[in-house]
Design an enzyme around this catalytic site. Structure first.
Site, PDB file in Angstrom:
ATOM      1  N   THR A   1       0.820  -1.217   0.000  1.00 58.01           N
ATOM      2  CA  THR A   1       0.000   0.000   0.000  1.00 58.01           C
ATOM      3  C   THR A   1       0.849   1.261   0.000  1.00 58.01           C
ATOM      4  OG1 THR A   1      -1.583   1.294   1.324  1.00 58.01           O
ATOM      5  CG2 THR A   1      -0.119  -0.173   2.516  1.00 58.01           C
TER       6      THR A   1
ATOM      7  N   GLU B   1       0.283   3.706   1.764  1.00 58.50           N
ATOM      8  CA  GLU B   1       0.366   4.206   3.141  1.00 58.50           C
ATOM      9  C   GLU B   1       1.738   3.930   3.750  1.00 58.50           C
ATOM     10  OE1 GLU B   1      -1.732   5.864   5.203  1.00 58.50           O
ATOM     11  OE2 GLU B   1      -3.299   6.129   3.688  1.00 58.50           O
TER      12      GLU B   1
ATOM     13  N   TYR C   1      -1.453   0.044  10.615  1.00 51.39           N
ATOM     14  CA  TYR C   1      -1.812  -0.575   9.340  1.00 51.39           C
ATOM     15  C   TYR C   1      -0.642  -0.502   8.361  1.00 51.39           C
ATOM     16  CZ  TYR C   1      -3.694  -0.826   4.597  1.00 51.39           C
ATOM     17  OH  TYR C   1      -3.884  -1.140   3.268  1.00 51.39           O
TER      18      TYR C   1
ATOM     19  N   LYS D   1       1.724  -3.549   6.889  1.00 48.45           N
ATOM     20  CA  LYS D   1       1.848  -3.749   5.450  1.00 48.45           C
ATOM     21  C   LYS D   1       3.308  -3.707   4.998  1.00 48.45           C
ATOM     22  CE  LYS D   1      -2.137  -4.380   3.323  1.00 48.45           C
ATOM     23  NZ  LYS D   1      -2.341  -5.524   2.413  1.00 48.45           N
TER      24      LYS D   1
END
Length: 278
Positions: free
Chosen positions: A71, A73, A94, A98
């Site tokens: 991701t 992010e 999160y 990831k």
């Protein structure tokens, strides 16, 4: 075939039964805000779950082609545009989970020779996006306001900028990665960025309304740590995969708004969603 990424025995049993040629790991606790409240569970699936799956794959399906959903992010506060070589600086449990999954995929690729690729996907949306995400919150809210069900919607940080694309285009890129002779890491993005404010403006403009009259901000929707600007550079995917996004930003917003308006115009067809959000 039942499988739990927290239970490696179930993973191995599922792989043995399925005998897969391709494996796409999209599993995660994927809400950034929730990951601060459920950090352990987020890491169990998003980080260790990837490890369990790869470790099972090397015994049960070593010839399969593996895709890990990474991701944007993971970049966090690192300035854009971001590509495959950009430094990672995750700003949430999160994103940290990831990043673990991203790196461990690379470890199993080089350490065990698995055909394991990662797709660093920037924000990808569609009409079936969950209501928990700001894009769907906006388009669903626009539809309800247009239909006269609610007077306004409440959002958090309007200045956060994201690189938004159509999920259908991005899934095509996932598939293209696993058709390559050699595994690799790819940024999948549109290469342009828009703020939450711009998304709201485009959504309301599509139905002839002025967003300023209907959008209010609430502190409770602000993240503890904000990622201000994500903008991907998909040059590698374009060169090596021949991939380019087909749906533009405004086309994506219009697609989502139209789908939500149709949902409220035909409530019996979409009874569960209708009753949940009206």
């Amino acid at each position: 075939i039942p499988m739990d990424l927290i239970d490696q025995t179930s993973i191995m049993a599922a792989l043995k039964k399925a005998e897969p040629d391709e494996i796409y790991n999209l599993a995660a606790q994927s809400f950034v805000g929730v990951s601060f409240d459920e950090a352990i569970a987020t890491g169990e699936v998003g980080a260790l779950g990837v490890t369990r799956l790869l470790d099972s794959m090397r015994f049960m399906a070593p010839k399969a082609h593996f895709y890990q959903a990474s991701t944007s992010e993971m970049y966090g506060l690192t300035p854009g545009p971001q590509d495959e070589m950009t430094r990672f600086a995750p700003q949430s449990p999160y994103a940290a989970a990831k990043l673990y999954g991203h790196w461990v995929t690379q470890n199993y690729r080089t350490g065990y020779g698995l055909h394991a690729s990662t797709g660093i996907l920037f924000n990808h949306e569609s009409p079936i996006r969950g209501i928990e995400f700001v894009t769907k919150k906006i388009t669903d809210g626009v539809a309800r306001i247009k239909m006269g069900y609610i007077p306004e919607i409440y959002l958090g940080n309007l200045d956060a900028k994201r690189d938004w694309g159509f999920a259908g285009d991005y899934v095509e890129a996932m598939w293209m990665m696993l058709q390559q002779k050699n595994p690799d890491d790819y940024v999948i993005a549109t290469g342009e960025t828009h703020s939450v404010r711009e998304f709201a403006e485009a959504a309301f403009e599509h139905v002839g309304l002025d967003w300023k009259k209907y959008v209010k901000q609430k502190q409770e929707f602000m993240r503890p740590l904000e990622v201000p600007h994500l903008e991907g550079n998909p040059a590698k995917a374009k060169e090596k995969l021949g991939w380019t996004p087909k749906v533009s930003f405004k086309e994506l917003v219009a697609m989502m708004v139209d789908a939500d308006i149709e949902k409220y115009q035909n409530p019996t067809k979409h009874s569960e969603q209708f009753l949940k959000h009206i």
